[in-house]
Every structure is written in C-alpha cells, then in structure tokens.
Design a protein around this motif. Structure first.
Motif, mmCIF file in Angstrom:
data_model
loop_
_atom_site.group_PDB
_atom_site.id
_atom_site.type_symbol
_atom_site.label_atom_id
_atom_site.label_comp_id
_atom_site.label_asym_id
_atom_site.label_seq_id
_atom_site.Cartn_x
_atom_site.Cartn_y
_atom_site.Cartn_z
ATOM 1 N N ALA A 300 14.217 7.493 -12.247
ATOM 2 C CA ALA A 300 12.889 7.684 -11.668
ATOM 3 C C ALA A 300 11.893 6.674 -12.231
ATOM 4 O O ALA A 300 10.941 6.275 -11.541
ATOM 5 N N ALA A 301 12.092 6.237 -13.456
ATOM 6 C CA ALA A 301 11.190 5.256 -14.064
ATOM 7 C C ALA A 301 11.271 3.898 -13.372
ATOM 8 O O ALA A 301 10.383 3.053 -13.548
ATOM 9 N N LEU A 302 12.308 3.701 -12.583
ATOM 10 C CA LEU A 302 12.494 2.415 -11.897
ATOM 11 C C LEU A 302 12.025 2.448 -10.448
ATOM 12 O O LEU A 302 12.171 1.453 -9.731
ATOM 13 N N LEU A 303 11.453 3.552 -10.008
ATOM 14 C CA LEU A 303 11.140 3.705 -8.586
ATOM 15 C C LEU A 303 10.084 2.715 -8.094
ATOM 16 O O LEU A 303 10.114 2.306 -6.931
ATOM 17 N N ASP A 304 9.157 2.338 -8.947
ATOM 18 C CA ASP A 304 8.155 1.358 -8.513
ATOM 19 C C ASP A 304 8.820 0.018 -8.181
ATOM 20 O O ASP A 304 8.458 -0.643 -7.199
ATOM 21 N N ARG A 305 9.782 -0.373 -8.987
ATOM 22 C CA ARG A 305 10.513 -1.620 -8.707
ATOM 23 C C ARG A 305 11.365 -1.476 -7.452
ATOM 24 O O ARG A 305 11.497 -2.415 -6.665
ATOM 25 N N VAL A 306 11.933 -0.290 -7.264
ATOM 26 C CA VAL A 306 12.733 -0.050 -6.061
ATOM 27 C C VAL A 306 11.854 -0.184 -4.819
ATOM 28 O O VAL A 306 12.241 -0.814 -3.823
ATOM 29 N N LYS A 307 10.670 0.411 -4.879
ATOM 30 C CA LYS A 307 9.760 0.364 -3.730
ATOM 31 C C LYS A 307 9.386 -1.078 -3.388
ATOM 32 O O LYS A 307 9.225 -1.435 -2.224
ATOM 33 N N GLN A 308 9.269 -1.913 -4.405
ATOM 34 C CA GLN A 308 8.841 -3.291 -4.185
ATOM 35 C C GLN A 308 9.991 -4.211 -3.776
ATOM 36 O O GLN A 308 9.840 -5.041 -2.878
ATOM 37 N N SER A 309 11.153 -4.071 -4.419
ATOM 38 C CA SER A 309 12.228 -5.058 -4.231
ATOM 39 C C SER A 309 13.545 -4.476 -3.764
ATOM 40 O O SER A 309 14.455 -5.240 -3.416
ATOM 41 N N GLY A 310 13.687 -3.161 -3.767
ATOM 42 C CA GLY A 310 14.985 -2.571 -3.460
ATOM 43 C C GLY A 310 15.431 -2.794 -2.028
ATOM 44 O O GLY A 310 14.629 -3.027 -1.128
ATOM 45 N N ASP A 311 16.744 -2.732 -1.812
ATOM 46 C CA ASP A 311 17.299 -2.831 -0.465
ATOM 47 C C ASP A 311 18.311 -1.713 -0.273
ATOM 48 O O ASP A 311 18.274 -0.696 -0.990
ATOM 49 N N GLU A 312 19.209 -1.878 0.683
ATOM 50 C CA GLU A 312 20.153 -0.809 0.994
ATOM 51 C C GLU A 312 21.034 -0.428 -0.188
ATOM 52 O O GLU A 312 21.550 0.695 -0.259
ATOM 53 N N ARG A 313 21.212 -1.332 -1.137
ATOM 54 C CA ARG A 313 22.017 -0.999 -2.315
ATOM 55 C C ARG A 313 21.304 0.028 -3.194
ATOM 56 O O ARG A 313 21.931 0.968 -3.713
ATOM 57 N N ALA A 314 20.009 -0.124 -3.357
ATOM 58 C CA ALA A 314 19.249 0.871 -4.119
ATOM 59 C C ALA A 314 19.206 2.197 -3.370
ATOM 60 O O ALA A 314 19.299 3.283 -3.977
ATOM 61 N N VAL A 315 19.078 2.120 -2.051
ATOM 62 C CA VAL A 315 19.075 3.340 -1.238
ATOM 63 C C VAL A 315 20.393 4.090 -1.407
ATOM 64 O O VAL A 315 20.419 5.326 -1.546
ATOM 65 N N ALA A 316 21.508 3.354 -1.403
ATOM 66 C CA ALA A 316 22.818 3.992 -1.530
ATOM 67 C C ALA A 316 22.987 4.683 -2.875
ATOM 68 O O ALA A 316 23.745 5.657 -2.996
ATOM 69 N N ILE A 317 22.285 4.215 -3.894
ATOM 70 C CA ILE A 317 22.380 4.852 -5.215
ATOM 71 C C ILE A 317 21.467 6.070 -5.305
ATOM 72 O O ILE A 317 21.846 7.120 -5.855
ATOM 73 N N LEU A 318 20.266 5.987 -4.746
ATOM 74 C CA LEU A 318 19.281 7.060 -4.904
ATOM 75 C C LEU A 318 19.487 8.215 -3.928
ATOM 76 O O LEU A 318 19.286 9.391 -4.284
ATOM 77 N N GLU A 319 19.853 7.892 -2.715
ATOM 78 C CA GLU A 319 19.883 8.929 -1.683
ATOM 79 C C GLU A 319 20.795 10.109 -2.032
ATOM 80 O O GLU A 319 20.396 11.278 -1.844
ATOM 81 N N PRO A 320 21.991 9.892 -2.551
ATOM 82 C CA PRO A 320 22.827 11.058 -2.893
ATOM 83 C C PRO A 320 22.208 11.958 -3.959
ATOM 84 O O PRO A 320 22.537 13.157 -4.031
ATOM 85 N N LEU A 321 21.310 11.390 -4.776
ATOM 86 C CA LEU A 321 20.693 12.183 -5.836
ATOM 87 C C LEU A 321 19.605 13.110 -5.311
ATOM 88 O O LEU A 321 19.142 14.003 -6.033
ATOM 89 N N THR A 322 19.190 12.910 -4.062
ATOM 90 C CA THR A 322 18.087 13.707 -3.499
ATOM 91 C C THR A 322 18.574 14.814 -2.578
ATOM 92 O O THR A 322 17.767 15.595 -2.075
ATOM 93 N N ARG A 323 19.873 14.846 -2.329
ATOM 94 C CA ARG A 323 20.406 15.833 -1.389
ATOM 95 C C ARG A 323 21.253 16.873 -2.123
ATOM 96 O O ARG A 323 22.062 16.525 -2.985
#
Length: 362
Positions: A300-323
C-alpha cells in the motif's frame, strides 16, 4: 617553388660558378702540390667553414623545431634555404676576417641562429606554398577519399541466401558492416539449435553497427528463443537481454521469469541485479517493487507510484489482493473469504481503476 625564387637561385649559382672555378684552378696550381701550403690553407679555412656550418645547420634545425613548436595553419616559406645560405656565407666571411675570439664567436653565432629562428617562426609564407620544414603536411602520404562499399548488392545477398548459412558467411566476410547481411546470416544460423551461439555472436555484431536493430521484432524473438533454449547460446542471449537492449531487455526478462521455460530461474536472477533494474522502465520498476514488498502495508505504501507509473503488470499484482471469494472460509469452508488485504483493499481498488483508465486513454 615560385618562378622568382628559381631565377634568383640560378643567378646566384651562375654568379658563383665562375669565381669558384677560377679559385679551384689557382689552388690546384699554387697550393695543392705543396703539403705545407695545404696545411696552412686548411688552418685558415677551418674557422670560416666551421662558422658557416654552425650557422647553416643550427639555423635549419632551430627553424624546424620552431615549425614544430609554433605550428601554424600556414605552411613554411620555400625561400629559407637561400636565407640559410646567405647567413652561412656571412658567417664564413666573419670567421675569415675577424681574429679568433671563441667567447665572442659563440655569442654572435647564437644570436644569429636565434634571430633567424624567430623570423622563421613568425614569417611562415602563404597558404598556397607547400612547406619544406619537418612535420609539413606536404610531406604526408596522400590518402584516398574512396572508401570500399559498405553494403552488399541486393543480388549478391539473394544469391548468398540461396546457399544457406555457409554462403551468407562468405558474403559477411566481404561486408561485415552491412546490417542486412549480418541480420540475414543471424536468422539463418538461428534456424538450428547448433547455430544459436553463432546467431548470438551476430546479434552482438549487429548491435555494434546499429543498437536499434536489436528492437526489430524478428531479432528480438530470435534472442528470446535463444535465451530459452539449451546450449551456450542461452547465456549469451541472456547477457544481451540484460546489457544491450535498453529498457526492452528487462521487460522481456520479466516475461521470461513468469513463463515456463528453462530460463525462468536465470531470468529472475538477472532481474535481481541493480544494474538491470536501473535499465527498466518506471512501470517495470514499480511492478518489481510491488512484487518484492512483503505484506499489504508495504504494498500500500507504493500505491502513489503505481498510480503514476504502473501498468498492467502492477494491476495483475494488486487486483487479486482486493478480491475475496464467496466460499472457502468459515465452518467447513462454506463461508465467504475476505480479500487478502482487507484494510487496504478499497484504496488498492481505487488505484487499480485509475491505472486502467490511464492505460485505456493511452
């Protein structure tokens, strides 16, 4: 050499020829047959001849040194040989007429040489006159402006392709700097497992000619297949991915590290190197940071960087953690399961949605 200088030299030469001839004849008749007179004459000539030699040779050497030290874009003057001759003649006359005084002679000889050298260093002639001094561009060997052809004729490349890798290697020996020949030879070798190592050598040669050529889809796929394959070609291909493909190399290594090839472990190991990570894009760097972060709070501490620079690879890592899931927890596993990161799930979902929206806009 200018016409005026030729005329001057001829005039001086002809003017000196007659008295020189008469002097030689006189010496032959009156002195040459008498050893005592010869010894006396040699003693008298030693000082003027020595003075002339010192001034001429010393002046020439000093002028050459001045030409080297105070090099000028203008070449030297062709009239300096005549100047040295006149200076030597004056020195000889001085040596013959003045009584011997070594200290005075040394000072005067040094002054004469120094003066003429300074003149030579400052008066360098005109640009259209070739220099005769040491280090002159005129003495350099001529160079040819014609360069050998760098690319092979299309018909030669077609004929070599028909002969396979052997024919292409022969053509490559003639045109080692032609990227088309290097690329075609590389593809021919990559068609067999035994040729993968040679293919990677040619990839490195192609990189030396044009680094952008490695981003060609065919070349890129050849490197990836060699990295996944067996034999010594794999190590070379992995090295190329890590060091010679810019940010594209780490991206391909990331994909390999998540695949099922034999190079999966090697790709992960290479991606762990700081120098390889530094070559990655910001999107890859944040994906790797998310993967390495331990626990939901660290991610969660990295979410600001994800919002700015992340792509589908970051999405693939985070999305399973939210469901969560509808079953699998509770009594007999019949109850619903919460998300893996229940406290951070909402914030993660929001960031994932923003990243998807940004990627769709791109």
């Amino acid at each position: 050499m200018t016409l005026e200088l030729v005329v001057v030299l001829l005039t001086v030469g002809l003017g000196l020829a007659t008295p020189a001839f008469l002097l030689i004849r006189r010496l032959q008749r009156t002195t040459w047959q008498d050893s005592a007179r010869v010894a006396t004459l040699v003693s008298k000539l030693r000082r003027p001849v020595g003075s002339a030699m010192v001034v001429y040779a010393g002046g020439w050497l000093c002028a050459s040194l001045a030409d080297f030290v105070f090099s000028s874009p203008r070449p030297g003057w062709e009239g300096w040989p005549l100047v040295w001759f006149v200076a030597a003649a004056l020195a000889a006359a001085y040596g013959a007429l003045r009584p011997a005084k070594p200290s005075v002679d040394g000072v005067l000889a040094f002054a004469a040489i120094a003066s003429l050298t300074l003149v030579a260093a400052n008066f360098r002639g005109t640009p259209d006159q070739p220099s005769r001094l040491v280090g002159s561009p005129a003495s350099a060997a001529p160079t040819s402006s014609a360069a050998p052809a760098a690319t092979a004729p299309p018909e030669a490349l077609s004929a070599a392709k028909a002969d396979g890798a052997e024919g292409l290697e022969a053509l490559l020996a003639k045109y080692p700097g032609d990227p088309s020949v290097v690329r075609t030879t590389m593809i021919a070798h990559a068609a067999s497992v035994d040729g993968l190592e040679r293919a990677m050598e040619l990839v490195e040669q192609l990189h030396a000619i044009d680094p952008r050529a490695l981003l060609d889809p065919v070349v890129e796929q050849t490197i990836v297949e060699a990295a996944k394959g067996p034999g010594p070609g794999r190590a070379r291909a992995l090295s190329i991915l890590a060091e010679r493909m810019g940010s594209r190399g780490p991206d391909l290594l990331w994909e390999m590290a998540r695949g099922k090839s034999a190079a999966k472990a090697d790709a992960k190991k290479i991606l762990a190197r700081p120098d390889v990570q530094a070559n990655g894009t910001p999107a890859l760097q944040i994906a790797m940071a998310l993967e390495d972060a331990k626990g939901c709070a660290a991610k969660a501490a990295l979410l600001d960087r994800v919002k700015q620079s992340g792509d589908e690879r970051a999405v693939a890592i985070l999305e399973p953690l939210t469901r969560g899931s509808s079953r699998g927890c509770g009594l007999l596993g019949l109850g619903a399961c919460p998300p893996a990161c229940p406290k951070e799930a909402k914030k993660m979902r929001d960031v994932v949605a923003q990243v998807k929206q940004r990627l769709e806009g791109d």
